[in-house]
Design a protein around this motif. Structure first.
Motif, short mmCIF file in Angstrom:
data_model
loop_
_atom_site.label_atom_id
_atom_site.label_comp_id
_atom_site.label_asym_id
_atom_site.label_seq_id
_atom_site.Cartn_x
_atom_site.Cartn_y
_atom_site.Cartn_z
N PHE A 296 65.86 25.26 43.50
CA PHE A 296 64.40 25.29 43.47
C PHE A 296 63.93 26.69 43.81
CE2 PHE A 296 60.05 24.44 44.54
CZ PHE A 296 59.71 23.27 43.87
N GLU A 297 63.14 27.26 42.91
CA GLU A 297 62.57 28.60 43.11
C GLU A 297 61.05 28.47 43.22
OE1 GLU A 297 66.35 28.48 42.14
OE2 GLU A 297 64.96 28.02 40.47
N LEU A 298 60.51 29.05 44.27
CA LEU A 298 59.08 28.90 44.57
C LEU A 298 58.46 30.27 44.82
CD1 LEU A 298 57.50 26.25 46.90
CD2 LEU A 298 57.01 28.66 47.30
N TYR A 299 57.35 30.52 44.17
CA TYR A 299 56.58 31.74 44.40
C TYR A 299 55.22 31.37 44.97
CZ TYR A 299 58.95 35.91 42.52
OH TYR A 299 59.77 37.01 42.34
N ILE A 300 54.79 32.09 45.99
CA ILE A 300 53.45 31.94 46.55
C ILE A 300 52.54 32.94 45.84
CG2 ILE A 300 52.01 32.04 48.60
CD1 ILE A 300 54.11 29.83 48.66
N HIS A 301 51.51 32.43 45.17
CA HIS A 301 50.56 33.28 44.47
C HIS A 301 49.27 33.36 45.29
CE1 HIS A 301 48.12 34.11 40.50
NE2 HIS A 301 48.30 35.20 41.24
N HIS A 302 48.92 34.55 45.71
CA HIS A 302 47.75 34.76 46.56
C HIS A 302 46.49 34.77 45.70
CE1 HIS A 302 49.94 35.79 50.33
NE2 HIS A 302 50.91 36.00 49.45
N THR A 303 45.79 33.64 45.71
CA THR A 303 44.64 33.45 44.82
C THR A 303 43.36 33.16 45.58
OG1 THR A 303 45.20 31.10 44.67
CG2 THR A 303 46.09 32.54 42.96
N ASP A 304 43.41 33.17 46.91
CA ASP A 304 42.26 32.74 47.71
C ASP A 304 41.60 33.92 48.40
OD1 ASP A 304 40.47 31.44 49.45
OD2 ASP A 304 41.75 29.67 49.51
N SER A 305 40.61 34.51 47.73
CA SER A 305 39.94 35.69 48.28
C SER A 305 38.99 35.35 49.41
CB SER A 305 39.17 36.41 47.17
OG SER A 305 38.18 35.55 46.62
N VAL A 306 38.66 34.07 49.57
CA VAL A 306 37.75 33.65 50.63
C VAL A 306 38.50 33.39 51.93
CG1 VAL A 306 36.09 31.90 51.36
CG2 VAL A 306 36.14 32.65 48.96
N ARG A 307 39.53 32.57 51.88
CA ARG A 307 40.26 32.20 53.09
C ARG A 307 41.38 33.18 53.42
NH1 ARG A 307 42.12 26.15 52.24
NH2 ARG A 307 42.90 27.10 50.30
N GLU A 308 41.87 33.91 52.38
CA GLU A 308 42.95 34.87 52.61
C GLU A 308 42.68 36.09 51.76
OE1 GLU A 308 47.54 35.91 52.82
OE2 GLU A 308 46.38 35.56 51.01
N TRP A 309 43.49 36.38 50.75
CA TRP A 309 43.29 37.49 49.82
C TRP A 309 43.70 37.04 48.42
CZ3 TRP A 309 44.75 38.30 54.84
CH2 TRP A 309 43.99 39.22 55.57
N SER A 310 43.23 37.77 47.43
CA SER A 310 43.61 37.50 46.05
C SER A 310 44.20 38.77 45.45
CB SER A 310 42.38 37.05 45.24
OG SER A 310 42.74 36.80 43.89
N TYR A 311 45.47 38.69 45.04
CA TYR A 311 46.15 39.86 44.46
C TYR A 311 47.42 39.40 43.76
CZ TYR A 311 48.93 39.48 48.77
OH TYR A 311 49.72 39.02 49.80
N ASP A 312 47.89 40.18 42.82
CA ASP A 312 49.17 39.92 42.16
C ASP A 312 49.65 41.17 41.43
OD1 ASP A 312 47.49 39.65 39.71
OD2 ASP A 312 47.16 37.60 40.36
N ARG A 313 49.41 41.27 40.12
CA ARG A 313 49.88 42.43 39.36
C ARG A 313 49.20 43.71 39.84
NH1 ARG A 313 52.69 40.67 34.75
NH2 ARG A 313 52.22 38.52 34.10
N GLY A 314 50.00 44.75 39.98
CA GLY A 314 49.45 46.05 40.30
C GLY A 314 49.09 46.27 41.75
N SER A 315 49.26 45.27 42.59
CA SER A 315 48.93 45.44 44.00
C SER A 315 49.97 46.34 44.67
CB SER A 315 48.91 44.07 44.70
OG SER A 315 48.71 44.23 46.09
N HIS A 316 49.49 47.27 45.52
CA HIS A 316 50.42 48.15 46.23
C HIS A 316 51.11 47.42 47.37
CE1 HIS A 316 46.57 48.62 48.37
NE2 HIS A 316 47.29 48.82 49.45
N ILE A 317 50.62 46.22 47.70
CA ILE A 317 51.28 45.34 48.67
C ILE A 317 51.50 44.00 47.98
CG2 ILE A 317 51.06 44.10 50.85
CD1 ILE A 317 49.33 46.37 51.87
N GLY A 318 52.73 43.52 47.99
CA GLY A 318 53.01 42.21 47.40
C GLY A 318 52.79 42.17 45.90
N GLY A 319 53.10 43.27 45.20
CA GLY A 319 52.93 43.30 43.75
C GLY A 319 53.72 42.17 43.08
N PHE A 320 53.04 41.41 42.23
CA PHE A 320 53.63 40.23 41.60
C PHE A 320 53.50 40.38 40.09
CE2 PHE A 320 53.32 35.29 41.38
CZ PHE A 320 54.66 35.21 41.10
N ASP A 321 54.47 41.05 39.48
CA ASP A 321 54.42 41.39 38.06
C ASP A 321 55.64 40.84 37.33
OD1 ASP A 321 54.09 42.51 35.57
OD2 ASP A 321 53.60 44.49 36.30
#
Length: 349
Positions: A296-321
């Motif tokens: 089982f492979e699981l990725y956490i995708h940061h999509t909550d800009s209100v309760r946490e942060w929203s970022y993925d591709r191109g982020s200098h922290i936690g880049g998800f590309d």
């Protein structure tokens, strides 16, 4: 006299019992089967901070499949190894890696005694407060700062520094202690796996000694199940007794391609369950996906800009590309924090 005194009391109790056992005409009594189902739902809600989505069900289905005695996908307990990245997977990592924020505080305290740091990276970025530049320098910059600021310090003294920082430092956005910035749904996942015979490990690019100072209490994962980046240490015999001294020299970076190497070196078994959140975890998930057991492979995708942060591709922290592309192509589970989690942090409960 005694009997005549007790008789009206017994009569009243009988009437109350009769009334309480009666149902109103508008309320249909539940069958035994319905009551049993309701009880089972309460018992089997093993991930209460997860919304009832396909991702939650996929995790539960996987665990049920590999722990079923005699089942075709059964995994022996000795081989139930689960590995988790830390930054961005078990706790937040914005606006910068928390270990980096710890290192920054240490550099600021020491900068006046080290004029040679001026104009030299990553120290100049700390002095200038240039978080963007510093974050782009990655885990190597963090390790460099840690090595420099704690060279010559014993491992015991370093642990004390970390413990004191964790106890007093507050996150700039939430104003919560950093060890409260952990993800409640992931705590539940760790516990669910352990309850089903899995051995849970942290495999992170963060410093192994930094994590061991606080992660045991935060996650319930013992020190010998924490894998991270390592700086060299040496044994010294002093007048006060033996001690291990930290050296300003890197021994191992547990990031990207280094994660499978660290897993083999520290754990000695290929995982069957892996969780990460960025391209830095991709090789760990690829290694897990090559297991002969159902994995089982699981990725956490940061999509909550209100309760946490929203970022993925191109982020200098936690880049998800690259990790995102491979997860989609291979059908790995991608957790959408905004949709899959009802709460983020323990202090929201």
């Amino acid at each position: 006299m005694k009997k005549s005194f007790l008789k009206p009391i017994f009569s009243a109790i009988a009437v109350l019992f009769f009334l309480s056992s009666c149902k109103s005409s508008n309320e249909e009594p539940k069958s035994i089967q319905e009551e049993t189902v309701g009880q089972q739902e309460q018992i089997t809600d093993v991930l209460p901070s997860w919304n009832d989505t396909k991702n939650k069900q996929a995790i539960i289905d996987y665990v049920n499949a590999v722990t079923k005695e005699g089942g075709a996908e059964f995994i022996p307990i000795k081989d139930r190894v689960a590995v988790f990245d830390n930054d961005g997977t078990l706790w937040s990592e914005q606006p910068a890696y928390f270990q980096l924020l710890f290192a920054i505080d240490q550099v600021k305290k020491m900068a006046k005694d080290h004029p040679e740091w001026e104009g030299k990276q990553p120290y100049q970025a700390v002095i200038d407060g240039d978080m963007t530049s510093l974050s782009k320098q990655g885990m190597k910059a963090i390790v460099t700062l840690i090595m420099t600021t704690h060279a010559g310090m014993s491992t015991d003294d370093f642990e004390e520094e970390v413990v004191n920082w964790i106890a007093t430092a507050k996150h700039p956005k939430t104003e919560q202690p950093y060890n409260q910035m952990i993800f409640q749904p992931m705590l539940e996942l760790l516990e669910f796996l352990r309850a089903n015979g899995f051995k849970t490990y942290i495999v992170s690019g963060g410093g192994i000694d930094f994590m061991r100072a606080w992660a045991v209490d935060a996650y319930g994962i013992p020190e010998d199940q924490i894998v991270g980046s390592v700086i060299k240490t040496q044994f010294e015999m002093t007048d006060e007794g033996p001690r291990l001294v930290r050296l300003p020299e890197l021994d191992f970076i547990d990031d990207k391609e280094g994660k499978p190497v660290g897993i083999q070196h520290f754990i000695g078994k290929k995982p069957v369950f892996a969780a990460g959140n960025s391209d830095g975890d991709l090789q760990m998930l690829q290694w897990t996906a090559s297991s002969d057991y159902k994995n089982f492979e699981l990725y956490i995708h940061h999509t909550d800009s209100v309760r946490e942060w929203s970022y993925d591709r191109g982020s200098h922290i936690g880049g998800f590309d690259k990790g995102w592309d491979e997860a989609v192509n291979k059908g790995w589970t991608i957790v959408d924090m905004a949709k899959d989690w009802s709460i983020i942090y323990p202090f929201e409960k």
